[in-house]
Design an enzyme around this catalytic site. Structure first.
Site, short mmCIF file in Angstrom:
data_model
loop_
_atom_site.label_atom_id
_atom_site.label_comp_id
_atom_site.label_asym_id
_atom_site.label_seq_id
_atom_site.Cartn_x
_atom_site.Cartn_y
_atom_site.Cartn_z
N LYS A 54 0.83 -1.21 0.00
CA LYS A 54 0.00 0.00 0.00
C LYS A 54 0.86 1.26 0.00
O LYS A 54 0.62 2.20 -0.76
CB LYS A 54 -0.94 -0.02 1.22
CG LYS A 54 -2.02 -1.10 1.11
CD LYS A 54 -2.80 -1.32 2.40
CE LYS A 54 -3.70 -2.56 2.23
NZ LYS A 54 -4.49 -2.87 3.43
N GLN A 98 -4.50 -1.58 9.58
CA GLN A 98 -4.38 -2.89 8.93
C GLN A 98 -5.02 -3.98 9.80
O GLN A 98 -4.73 -4.07 10.99
CB GLN A 98 -2.89 -3.21 8.68
CG GLN A 98 -2.66 -4.52 7.94
CD GLN A 98 -3.24 -4.53 6.54
OE1 GLN A 98 -3.15 -3.56 5.80
NE2 GLN A 98 -3.86 -5.64 6.17
N ASP A 121 -11.08 2.73 4.13
CA ASP A 121 -11.41 1.30 4.01
C ASP A 121 -12.93 1.08 3.93
O ASP A 121 -13.39 0.02 3.54
CB ASP A 121 -10.86 0.51 5.22
CG ASP A 121 -9.58 -0.25 4.88
OD1 ASP A 121 -9.32 -0.45 3.68
OD2 ASP A 121 -8.86 -0.64 5.82
C1 BQF Z 1 -2.10 -10.26 -6.02
C2 BQF Z 1 -5.90 -9.26 2.77
C3 BQF Z 1 -6.78 -11.24 3.87
C4 BQF Z 1 -6.75 -10.57 5.10
C5 BQF Z 1 -6.31 -9.26 5.18
C6 BQF Z 1 -2.02 -8.13 -4.74
C7 BQF Z 1 -2.69 -8.03 -2.44
C8 BQF Z 1 -2.88 -9.41 -2.46
C9 BQF Z 1 -2.69 -10.13 -3.62
C10 BQF Z 1 -2.92 -7.22 -1.21
C11 BQF Z 1 -5.43 -8.53 1.60
C12 BQF Z 1 -5.42 -9.18 0.26
C13 BQF Z 1 -4.93 -7.24 1.77
C14 BQF Z 1 -2.26 -9.49 -4.76
C15 BQF Z 1 -4.35 -6.46 0.64
C16 BQF Z 1 -5.21 -8.17 -0.84
O1 BQF Z 1 -1.28 -9.87 -6.87
O2 BQF Z 1 -2.84 -11.22 -6.21
C17 BQF Z 1 -2.25 -7.40 -3.59
O3 BQF Z 1 -2.04 -6.48 -0.83
N1 BQF Z 1 -4.11 -7.27 -0.52
C18 BQF Z 1 -4.97 -6.65 3.07
O4 BQF Z 1 -4.56 -5.51 3.26
O5 BQF Z 1 -5.45 -7.33 4.11
C19 BQF Z 1 -5.90 -8.62 4.03
C20 BQF Z 1 -6.35 -10.59 2.72
#
Ligand code: BQF
Length: 293
Positions: A54, A98, A121
């Protein structure tokens, strides 16, 4: 026939280029630099990757980011004080905590502490309620990313049978609410399935558009998918390491079998994930713009 691959990576690139211009214009015309503050509590490796992702994206687009890393045993009151400081800081347009948070911190209390007009968010009850009523300021990032993939791939949602698998507050419930809206890129007939659904496959097989946020690797198999359906896979699971030492990822959908039956499908990685980050940037720009008006 193998399904068309819906590349979130490619769609995200297009949207980020649009945002980058918008951000440059905000600076020129209004002297305004969008700012995003991110709090990470604890050392969960996946969360660290997400936060880095991010912050890196902020840098690429010209968004100012503030990153605060707090130890896992941080008292809840310290986190609430930090949020309060950011709530009052004019250079902070968006605030993100987060998730997941450590056990001893009350997630609901924390989300409630974020000013709704900085809640990029979209998890504050005010913003959840506004979405349900149909007058949202911020759409939650992952659900909005799913909608944008459909929209920008020319997939008709109006009157479509959409089946959502999963009922979380972060994905399942809000993606259903978004596609249910009386609006462009929505107007779908929406069914939500979950762990207590009696005959899951009977529902998923009726879907024109199947959105899977079950939180379990490869639970959707080809026999559960209608021929020609569009499949959006929200799952992100680590299943070991690649040869180059990177995390190997898979989704909630058994991609290899389902791609032979679907007409279009999002991959993991490179599907919904990159869109989630991009929608966060969109919300941050929106939060900054709301300050001008
Ligand atoms: C990709 C997330 C579960 C719990 C909390 C790119 C992300 C993931 C995959 C990413 C996720 C999942 C995020 C890919 C943010 C998605 O290329 O496939 C980016 O950074 N995510 C989060 O902040 O908290 C989570 C999943």
């Amino acid at each position: 026939m193998s399904a068309k691959i819906l590349s979130g990576t490619e769609i995200a690139k297009v949207i980020r280029a649009e945002l980058k211009e918008e951000i440059a214009e905000l600076k020129e015309k209004h002297g305004l630099t969008p700012g995003l503050a991110v709090a990470l509590v604890g050392e969960d490796p996946a969360s660290q990757v997400y936060v880095r992702n991010k912050v890196k994206t902020c840098e690429k687009l010209g968004v100012k980011s503030i990153e605060e890393r707090l130890p896992a045993d941080t008292p809840e009151s310290d986190l609430l004080s930090l949020i309060d400081r950011w709530n009052k800081d004019d250079e902070v347009h968006g605030i993100l905590v987060q998730l997941p948070l450590p056990e001893h911190i009350d997630e609901e209390k924390v989300l409630l502490a974020i000013r709704p007009d900085k809640d990029v968010d979209g998890f504050h009850p005010t913003n959840v309620g506004r979405l349900l009523i149909g007058n949202p300021d911020f759409l939650p990032c992952t659900p909005h990313g799913c909608q944008q993939i459909l929209l920008r791939s020319g997939i008709e949602t109006e009157g479509a049978e959409v089946v959502v698998v999963g009922r979380s507050n972060i994905v399942g419930k809000p993606v259903a609410a978004i596609l249910l809206q009386k609006a462009k890129g929505a107007n779908a007939t929406v069914t939500i399935c979950h762990t207590r659904t009696k005959d899951m496959a009977a529902h998923t097989r009726k879907a024109d558009i199947l959105i899977v946020a079950a939180g379990k690797p490869k639970v959707i198999t080809a026999d559960m998918v209608k021929e020609g359906a569009v499949v959006i896979d929200v799952g992100v699971h680590r299943i070991g390491k690649t040869e180059s030492g990177k995390d190997k990822l898979c989704g909630d959908v058994d991609f290899d079998s389902v791609k032979e039956k679907a007409s279009a499908i999002t991959p993991v990685p490179g599907g919904v994930g990159p869109m989630t980050i991009t929608m966060l940037m969109m919300n941050t720009v929106r939060a900054a713009k709301m300050r001008i008006e």
